[in-house]
Design a protein around this motif. Structure first.
Motif: not given
Length: 106
Positions: A16-30, A63-72
């Motif tokens: 098994s390989i698990i890649n970690i991504s994000a959700t910001l690329q699903y829309g547009a972010t400045w 997996i693509a966690p959304g925004p995590i509070e108190n992170t850079p």
């Protein structure tokens, strides 16, 4: 990696390989085009390898966690806006009604 993962997988076992991504690329972010492009590439690689390597009992998931509070990362979502204001804006679009916490993904 494929050679070693294939060798370690028998018909009864899988690798098994698990890649970690994000959700910001699903829309547009400045000001996040670089991160969006990189995460989109991770998503595409994950899907392609899952297709190609699945026949050898190698699972490739993402997996693509959304925004995590108190992170850079949350301060980059809206430069110049306070963390509390960013949290309020982001939470409106999250069904749970709050940003993720480090504990949620740790």
């Amino acid at each position: 990696a494929h050679k070693h993962l294939k060798r370690s997988s028998s018909s009864a076992e899988t690798s098994s390989i698990i890649n970690i991504s994000a959700t910001l690329q699903y829309g547009a972010t400045w000001y996040q085009s670089h991160a969006s492009a990189a995460k989109s590439a991770v998503d595409s690689l994950t899907r392609s390898l899952a297709l190609e390597w699945g026949i050898h009992n190698i699972r490739v998931n993402g997996i693509a966690p959304g925004p995590i509070e108190n992170t850079p990362g949350t301060t980059k979502l809206a430069p110049g806006i306070s963390g509390d204001d960013v949290a309020e804006m982001v939470q409106e679009g999250i069904p749970l009604g709050r940003m993720g916490r480090s504990f949620d993904i740790g």
